[in-house]
Design a protein around this motif. Structure first.
Motif, PDB file in Angstrom:
ATOM      1  N   GLU A  24       2.875   0.330  -8.692  1.00  0.00           N
ATOM      2  CA  GLU A  24       1.543   0.988  -8.370  1.00  0.00           C
ATOM      3  C   GLU A  24       1.341   2.444  -8.158  1.00  0.00           C
ATOM      4  OE1 GLU A  24      -2.389   0.647  -7.916  1.00  0.00           O
ATOM      5  OE2 GLU A  24      -1.467  -1.348  -7.713  1.00  0.00           O
ATOM      6  N   CYS A  28      -0.609   4.690 -11.032  1.00  0.00           N
ATOM      7  CA  CYS A  28      -1.717   5.369 -10.325  1.00  0.00           C
ATOM      8  C   CYS A  28      -1.490   7.087 -10.872  1.00  0.00           C
ATOM      9  CB  CYS A  28      -1.842   5.248  -8.893  1.00  0.00           C
ATOM     10  SG  CYS A  28      -2.787   3.941  -8.352  1.00  0.00           S
ATOM     11  N   ALA A  46      -4.176  -0.230 -12.540  1.00  0.00           N
ATOM     12  CA  ALA A  46      -3.472   0.038 -11.321  1.00  0.00           C
ATOM     13  C   ALA A  46      -4.038  -1.213 -10.165  1.00  0.00           C
ATOM     14  CB  ALA A  46      -4.308   1.158 -10.740  1.00  0.00           C
ATOM     15  N   MET A  69      -3.041   0.414  -3.185  1.00  0.00           N
ATOM     16  CA  MET A  69      -4.081   0.947  -4.332  1.00  0.00           C
ATOM     17  C   MET A  69      -4.972   1.852  -3.859  1.00  0.00           C
ATOM     18  SD  MET A  69      -6.212  -1.386  -7.139  1.00  0.00           S
ATOM     19  CE  MET A  69      -7.311  -0.503  -8.232  1.00  0.00           C
ATOM     20  N   CYS A  72      -3.425   5.305  -3.132  1.00  0.00           N
ATOM     21  CA  CYS A  72      -2.858   6.047  -4.192  1.00  0.00           C
ATOM     22  C   CYS A  72      -4.078   6.563  -5.051  1.00  0.00           C
ATOM     23  CB  CYS A  72      -2.129   5.064  -4.988  1.00  0.00           C
ATOM     24  SG  CYS A  72      -0.450   4.655  -4.507  1.00  0.00           S
ATOM     25  N   SER A  73      -5.277   5.952  -5.198  1.00  0.00           N
ATOM     26  CA  SER A  73      -6.283   5.980  -5.749  1.00  0.00           C
ATOM     27  C   SER A  73      -6.881   7.483  -5.108  1.00  0.00           C
ATOM     28  CB  SER A  73      -7.474   5.168  -5.634  1.00  0.00           C
ATOM     29  OG  SER A  73      -8.573   5.362  -6.406  1.00  0.00           O
ATOM     30  N   TRP A  76      -5.000  10.750  -5.493  1.00  0.00           N
ATOM     31  CA  TRP A  76      -5.242  10.870  -7.107  1.00  0.00           C
ATOM     32  C   TRP A  76      -6.403  11.741  -7.092  1.00  0.00           C
ATOM     33  CZ3 TRP A  76      -8.319  10.849 -11.349  1.00  0.00           C
ATOM     34  CH2 TRP A  76      -7.987  11.231 -12.491  1.00  0.00           C
TER      35      TRP A  76
END
Length: 207
Positions: A24, A28, A46, A69, A72-73, A76
């Motif tokens: 993951e 990402c 992702a 997820m 991480c998103s 980002w």
């Protein structure tokens, strides 16, 4: 189940979660997580690890992966992606971003694999594993896209700071990418779920 067998099962679960967490993170934060379909349309991968975990390890592991997820998103969009003109829908730190931007980024990503796991569990008693995974992956990804796009519309359409035309463009562009992601989810999850389920089943038998 003996204590030794239970410990082995937990170790296998943690090992698989660690592997999918690493995948993951790679998806990402590197180009490996993007699958170009046509110019301007890219399927983000992702969501795949979260769905695979949902079908092979269950709904609570799916909830964990959805959280990974989402985090991480969010990282980002608050770092690499903050310069993008669409960043305002996913991070409150971008111009025109609000608290709801964080909600849009996190909540759908946390919930959709859990929902997909519920759909998969309901389907696999009626159809075989592979079609159950394909259908659940498609529906789960569709639900995720609808949650994200619906929240973007509710939170930002009508905002004078952003402009309705740009919000409509963001929704349309994201919708096109969502179609590619839905197709990718159905194909990849259908291909992976059976081998992973066999691995877990063999591990349980060996215990």
């Amino acid at each position: 189940m003996s204590t030794n067998a239970l410990n082995k099962k937990r170790i296998l679960l943690l090992a698989q979660l660690a592997i999918f967490t690493a995948i993951e993170v790679v998806f990402c934060f590197t180009p490996l997580g993007s699958l170009p379909i046509t110019p301007g349309i890219v399927a983000t991968l992702a969501h795949i690890p979260a769905l695979v975990v949902a079908f092979s390890l269950g709904k609570f592991a799916a909830l964990y992966m959805g959280g990974v997820m989402g985090v991480c998103s969010f990282i980002w969009w608050n770092t690499i992606g903050i310069a993008y003109p669409t960043a305002f829908v996913f991070t409150p730190l971008a111009p025109n971003g609000t608290f709801m931007s964080a909600v849009i980024c996190l909540v759908p990503r946390i919930l959709f694999p859990f929902i997909a796991a519920i759909i998969y569990n309901a389907l696999k008693s009626k159809v075989k594993t592979v079609p159950a995974a394909a259908i659940a992956a498609v529906l789960g990804t569709l639900i995720h896209s609808c949650m994200v796009l619906g929240l973007i519309f509710i939170c930002f359409f009508g905002s004078s700071a952003v402009g309705n035309d740009f919000v409509a463009f963001v929704i349309a562009w994201a919708g096109l990418n969502a179609v590619a992601e839905i197709i990718a989810a159905g194909i990849i999850c259908a291909a992976l779920v059976l081998p992973l389920n066999k691995v877990n089943k063999l591990a349980s038998v060996s215990n």
